[in-house]
Design a protein around this motif. Sequence first.
Motif, PDB file in Angstrom:
ATOM      1  N   ASN A 116      -1.087  -0.800  -4.863  1.00  0.00           N
ATOM      2  CA  ASN A 116       0.186  -0.182  -3.848  1.00  0.00           C
ATOM      3  C   ASN A 116      -0.178  -0.024  -2.402  1.00  0.00           C
ATOM      4  O   ASN A 116      -0.724   2.020  -3.521  1.00  0.00           O
ATOM      5  CB  ASN A 116       1.155  -0.336  -3.814  1.00  0.00           C
ATOM      6  N   GLU A 117      -0.305  -0.014  -1.706  1.00  0.00           N
ATOM      7  CA  GLU A 117      -1.116   1.111  -0.896  1.00  0.00           C
ATOM      8  C   GLU A 117      -0.316   2.410  -0.467  1.00  0.00           C
ATOM      9  O   GLU A 117      -0.834   3.614  -0.366  1.00  0.00           O
ATOM     10  CB  GLU A 117      -1.188   1.442   0.546  1.00  0.00           C
ATOM     11  N   LEU A 118       1.075   2.589  -1.294  1.00  0.00           N
ATOM     12  CA  LEU A 118       1.490   3.369  -0.917  1.00  0.00           C
ATOM     13  C   LEU A 118       2.120   4.422  -1.637  1.00  0.00           C
ATOM     14  O   LEU A 118       1.828   5.555  -1.603  1.00  0.00           O
ATOM     15  CB  LEU A 118       3.417   2.664  -0.963  1.00  0.00           C
ATOM     16  N   ASP A 119       0.930   4.039  -2.789  1.00  0.00           N
ATOM     17  CA  ASP A 119       0.377   5.130  -4.362  1.00  0.00           C
ATOM     18  C   ASP A 119      -0.599   6.750  -2.844  1.00  0.00           C
ATOM     19  O   ASP A 119      -1.286   7.045  -4.352  1.00  0.00           O
ATOM     20  CB  ASP A 119       0.059   4.463  -5.340  1.00  0.00           C
ATOM     21  N   ILE A 120      -1.295   5.771  -2.160  1.00  0.00           N
ATOM     22  CA  ILE A 120      -2.459   6.890  -1.845  1.00  0.00           C
ATOM     23  C   ILE A 120      -2.111   7.836  -1.599  1.00  0.00           C
ATOM     24  O   ILE A 120      -2.981   9.165  -2.143  1.00  0.00           O
ATOM     25  CB  ILE A 120      -3.100   5.736  -0.609  1.00  0.00           C
ATOM     26  N   PRO A 121      -0.975   9.146  -0.826  1.00  0.00           N
ATOM     27  CA  PRO A 121      -1.043  10.050  -0.713  1.00  0.00           C
ATOM     28  C   PRO A 121      -0.412  10.463  -1.961  1.00  0.00           C
ATOM     29  O   PRO A 121      -1.086  12.097  -1.868  1.00  0.00           O
ATOM     30  CB  PRO A 121       0.359   9.627   0.331  1.00  0.00           C
ATOM     31  N   LYS A 122      -0.445  10.234  -2.849  1.00  0.00           N
ATOM     32  CA  LYS A 122      -0.115  10.683  -4.040  1.00  0.00           C
ATOM     33  C   LYS A 122      -0.772  11.270  -4.885  1.00  0.00           C
ATOM     34  O   LYS A 122      -1.194  12.193  -5.138  1.00  0.00           O
ATOM     35  CB  LYS A 122       1.033  10.239  -5.073  1.00  0.00           C
ATOM     36  N   ILE A 123      -2.543  10.714  -4.333  1.00  0.00           N
ATOM     37  CA  ILE A 123      -3.379  10.965  -5.316  1.00  0.00           C
ATOM     38  C   ILE A 123      -3.659  12.627  -4.401  1.00  0.00           C
ATOM     39  O   ILE A 123      -4.418  13.799  -5.421  1.00  0.00           O
ATOM     40  CB  ILE A 123      -4.808  10.329  -4.487  1.00  0.00           C
ATOM     41  N   LYS A 124      -3.445  12.807  -3.119  1.00  0.00           N
ATOM     42  CA  LYS A 124      -3.611  14.218  -2.768  1.00  0.00           C
ATOM     43  C   LYS A 124      -2.302  15.053  -3.364  1.00  0.00           C
ATOM     44  O   LYS A 124      -1.744  16.485  -2.840  1.00  0.00           O
ATOM     45  CB  LYS A 124      -3.368  14.029  -1.002  1.00  0.00           C
ATOM     46  N   THR A 125      -1.156  14.397  -4.028  1.00  0.00           N
ATOM     47  CA  THR A 125      -0.655  15.950  -4.745  1.00  0.00           C
ATOM     48  C   THR A 125      -1.298  16.163  -6.516  1.00  0.00           C
ATOM     49  O   THR A 125      -0.040  17.522  -6.794  1.00  0.00           O
ATOM     50  CB  THR A 125       0.668  15.208  -4.452  1.00  0.00           C
ATOM     51  N   PHE A 161     -10.359   2.384   8.978  1.00  0.00           N
ATOM     52  CA  PHE A 161     -11.323   3.322  10.160  1.00  0.00           C
ATOM     53  C   PHE A 161     -11.105   4.769  10.103  1.00  0.00           C
ATOM     54  O   PHE A 161     -12.180   5.689   9.777  1.00  0.00           O
ATOM     55  CB  PHE A 161     -11.359   2.897  11.014  1.00  0.00           C
ATOM     56  N   GLU A 162     -10.153   4.894  10.510  1.00  0.00           N
ATOM     57  CA  GLU A 162      -9.696   6.518  10.811  1.00  0.00           C
ATOM     58  C   GLU A 162      -8.119   6.299  10.751  1.00  0.00           C
ATOM     59  O   GLU A 162      -7.456   6.325  11.092  1.00  0.00           O
ATOM     60  CB  GLU A 162      -9.729   7.263  12.418  1.00  0.00           C
ATOM     61  N   LYS A 163      -8.195   8.142   9.760  1.00  0.00           N
ATOM     62  CA  LYS A 163      -6.591   7.357   8.625  1.00  0.00           C
ATOM     63  C   LYS A 163      -6.191   8.944   9.046  1.00  0.00           C
ATOM     64  O   LYS A 163      -6.632   9.355   8.463  1.00  0.00           O
ATOM     65  CB  LYS A 163      -6.216   6.574   7.867  1.00  0.00           C
ATOM     66  N   GLU A 164      -4.435   9.550   9.752  1.00  0.00           N
ATOM     67  CA  GLU A 164      -3.977  10.676   9.665  1.00  0.00           C
ATOM     68  C   GLU A 164      -3.188  10.358   7.950  1.00  0.00           C
ATOM     69  O   GLU A 164      -2.521   8.846   8.212  1.00  0.00           O
ATOM     70  CB  GLU A 164      -3.435  11.173  10.227  1.00  0.00           C
ATOM     71  N   LEU A 165      -3.521  10.677   7.387  1.00  0.00           N
ATOM     72  CA  LEU A 165      -2.528  10.297   5.749  1.00  0.00           C
ATOM     73  C   LEU A 165      -1.436  11.583   6.401  1.00  0.00           C
ATOM     74  O   LEU A 165      -1.797  12.207   5.752  1.00  0.00           O
ATOM     75  CB  LEU A 165      -3.351  10.554   4.693  1.00  0.00           C
ATOM     76  N   PRO A 166      -0.922  11.510   6.063  1.00  0.00           N
ATOM     77  CA  PRO A 166       0.851  11.998   5.399  1.00  0.00           C
ATOM     78  C   PRO A 166       0.560  12.819   4.836  1.00  0.00           C
ATOM     79  O   PRO A 166       1.044  12.409   4.160  1.00  0.00           O
ATOM     80  CB  PRO A 166       1.636  11.868   6.414  1.00  0.00           C
ATOM     81  N   LEU A 167       0.798  14.219   4.678  1.00  0.00           N
ATOM     82  CA  LEU A 167       1.528  15.107   3.361  1.00  0.00           C
ATOM     83  C   LEU A 167       1.987  15.710   3.825  1.00  0.00           C
ATOM     84  O   LEU A 167       2.963  16.083   4.262  1.00  0.00           O
ATOM     85  CB  LEU A 167       0.077  15.416   2.379  1.00  0.00           C
ATOM     86  N   PRO A 168       2.547  16.989   2.921  1.00  0.00           N
ATOM     87  CA  PRO A 168       3.753  17.643   2.326  1.00  0.00           C
ATOM     88  C   PRO A 168       3.460  18.594   3.248  1.00  0.00           C
ATOM     89  O   PRO A 168       4.123  18.736   4.106  1.00  0.00           O
ATOM     90  CB  PRO A 168       4.255  17.752   0.873  1.00  0.00           C
ATOM     91  N   GLY A 170       0.698  19.015   5.347  1.00  0.00           N
ATOM     92  CA  GLY A 170      -0.363  18.922   6.197  1.00  0.00           C
ATOM     93  C   GLY A 170      -0.467  17.111   6.696  1.00  0.00           C
ATOM     94  O   GLY A 170       0.323  16.538   6.409  1.00  0.00           O
ATOM     95  N   SER A 171      -1.531  17.102   6.697  1.00  0.00           N
ATOM     96  CA  SER A 171      -2.124  16.099   6.716  1.00  0.00           C
ATOM     97  C   SER A 171      -3.744  15.662   6.500  1.00  0.00           C
ATOM     98  O   SER A 171      -4.693  16.307   5.949  1.00  0.00           O
ATOM     99  CB  SER A 171      -2.009  15.528   8.442  1.00  0.00           C
ATOM    100  N   PHE A 172      -4.427  14.858   6.165  1.00  0.00           N
ATOM    101  CA  PHE A 172      -5.372  14.587   5.282  1.00  0.00           C
ATOM    102  C   PHE A 172      -6.617  13.669   6.459  1.00  0.00           C
ATOM    103  O   PHE A 172      -5.901  12.419   6.758  1.00  0.00           O
ATOM    104  CB  PHE A 172      -5.455  14.204   3.988  1.00  0.00           C
ATOM    105  N   ARG A 173      -7.381  13.860   6.883  1.00  0.00           N
ATOM    106  CA  ARG A 173      -8.424  12.803   7.180  1.00  0.00           C
ATOM    107  C   ARG A 173      -8.702  11.749   6.553  1.00  0.00           C
ATOM    108  O   ARG A 173      -9.832  12.673   5.797  1.00  0.00           O
ATOM    109  CB  ARG A 173      -8.808  13.548   8.622  1.00  0.00           C
ATOM    110  N   ALA A 174      -7.954  10.259   6.764  1.00  0.00           N
ATOM    111  CA  ALA A 174      -8.326   9.637   5.072  1.00  0.00           C
ATOM    112  C   ALA A 174      -9.551   8.717   6.297  1.00  0.00           C
ATOM    113  O   ALA A 174      -9.739   8.741   7.072  1.00  0.00           O
ATOM    114  CB  ALA A 174      -7.705   9.269   4.177  1.00  0.00           C
TER     115      ALA A 174
END
Lengths: 451, 348
Positions: A116-125, A161-168, A170-174
Amino acid sequence: MLNNNKVSQRNLSPFFKLYQIILSITSSISNLLEYVKIKYMFFRVLINFLLNEKKAISVIFFSTLAGTAIIATMLSLSLEIESKIQKELRAFGANIVVEPKVSGIISLAGQPRYLNELDIPKIKTIFWRHNIVGIAPFLEAPLEVNVKGQGIKLTALGTWFEKELPLPDGSFRAGIFSVASWWYVDGRIPKKRECLIGSSLARRLGLKLEDKLLIGNEEFTITGVLSTGSREDDMVVMDIEELQRIKNLPQRISSIWISALTTPMDAFAYKDPSTMTPQEYEKWYCTGYVTSIAKQIEEVVRDSSARPVWRVAEAEGNILQRVRLAIYLLSVVTLIASSLGVASTLMTSFLKRTREIGLMKAMGGGRLKISLLLLSGIAVVTTVSSIGGFFLSFFLSDFIGLRVFGSSLENRALLLPLSILSGFLMNMAGAMIPLRNVLSVRPAIVLKGAE
Amino acid sequence: MVIAVSMAVSLLVSMITVATGMRKRLADELKVYGANAIVSASEYIDEAVAEFLKKKKGVKEVIPELYGRLCLSGKGQLPRNHFILNVIGMPSEALKELKITGTIPSTREVLIGRRLKEAGGFSQGAELNLSEDCDSSFMERFIISGVFERVGPEDSGIIMELHRLQEILGLRGKVSVFLLRISPEDFEDTIEELKSSLPELEIRPIRQVALSEERLLKKIETLMLMVSIVVVLASVITVAGMMASTIFERLVDIALMKTMGGTSRQIQTFFILEVIIVGVIGSFFGLITGIIAAQAITFSAFHKTVAVPVIVIPFAFFTGIIISVLSGLPALKRVTAYRPSIILRGEV
């Protein structure tokens, strides 16, 4: 409080540190000298050596300074080369691949499984979130495409390709280029209703930039030709959202590539985590090995299996070890060369003192006492100059670090004793032959002036 | 003095030799990264092309691979009792290089991918019934000799010996791709040459490998260069110190020469000549010890000797002389400026 101290110390310029140290050493030495000069014969001779043999001393001083500075630089370089180079190479490609977990052969056949794509931001936690420097998901799916009126079955690949991943925080350029900087696009990155075409596929189908593909009843424009030298060269690549929409697979992804900075694998890291004691497991879990980071990713991405890409990691480790060995050996050569230099200087310096030594011998001085006296003079010079060499290595390692890695090397306090030790090793080894020569003089002959 | 110069020269020589040899040695070492170029075609390629590829300059290794599909039959857990597997055929030399747990497969054995193993619960020693297509009644029995992991879609398939797969698929003498290992030094040239001599095939660099190799080599090269610069600078300081002290020791000689009517210029020329001779002798010894040191270092780090670049020889003499003259000159200037009477009276 403690933290503040650290910061202010680091801000002091090395020049200032050096100056402070020299100042305190010289003042305390001169006080001490006056006292001991009066008190003990030993020190009187020692001090006279230091004051009268200025030329020999300055030569020893400078060669020790240069020698220890090189050695300290090489050592700090070899301590850090691995992490520095790994960092550089890591920016280059993924080292962890996350795929759906498989169970039962049916999971490989028939209906494919997805993450599930929604799990990706969790990798940055996860615990090692700051070590994750790149993330990109993929969705791979068969696709029927109409090219110039002809239906063709292809494989399509969707990614960010270029994705700004929102995180608690700030954000992460993935995005794909954070994990595969070797992807080369001749053209531009596709947006909605646009796609890239793999170079082999383009060649085979005779397609070029701005050509149209009919997918279902939508028209896609080719905005670039992709070359990777790998499977993607035979695929049509587009934004993952577009592919999810076409295939009606919302939020489904088939794999995630992750680039993480890791601690090099050691013997402990290769141990099977399932056989570890709780303490060992905790240590393994909290060290940034590629395996433990993979494990933590597996824990946050549902139904996943995260695997390290071994080949790349192991190859790098092997190569860096060899480079490190070469640097160590070069330091040894430097050490030998410098001690030869010291030896030649001491040879002349000691020869000039044969009369003095003859006299000592005549007065009943034993070999041990005389050697101690001669060597202690050298020891004083060595200590001072190797401390100087340690500080000089700050500049040298900055020089090298900035030019090679674009960042300065960490200077470790541990290197101070090591540089003093190497200075001693170098000079004592250099003093051995001259010392032997001078100790074998016969007092009668020397004092008569025949030698 | 000779020792000082030969020390500096030998450091210089060993640094240069190690640094230049490093690239070649590392390029060999990088073999573990794997192939860095791929030759493919729209159909199958004739296996004999390998011989042609191997003869090309810069091509170190040629590994043919054949891709195909086989039908895995079995009762019970398989849907419709059979399952299509991706299979890769590799020559036995390439099988040895794979990272596997288990043993290298013989002609009656296969390797299975990690994902296939996890999914199917197959274990080493188990049997697989494989056939060219699922409708055929002719099946061959293979034993699983081990598990491989490449991290990618291959992990859901199997690997077997190339000729065996060619037989099963009826593609004798055919392969799908050639994986090439081209030495990073002449990578670009080799690719271009292959492209022009084999226009009907597609030759592509495997960019991940090719680019990261190039980067790593560049980094290490700059690193060695920087290290050499630092070492040479430091050794010049040492040599200058030693030179100065030896020249100062000969103050009395110089004073005598002066009293006997020698001009500063004459004395300087005399000493410079001497220094040059010292430089030449020192360089000679430095060259020899430097080469020995470089060989020792390269041998213990890479288990190979290193070719000494010829340019090192004139370079060693040149720098040896330059170092000795440059480091002797300032001291000489100062020394010849003293007045002889002062020196001879012993006041300096």
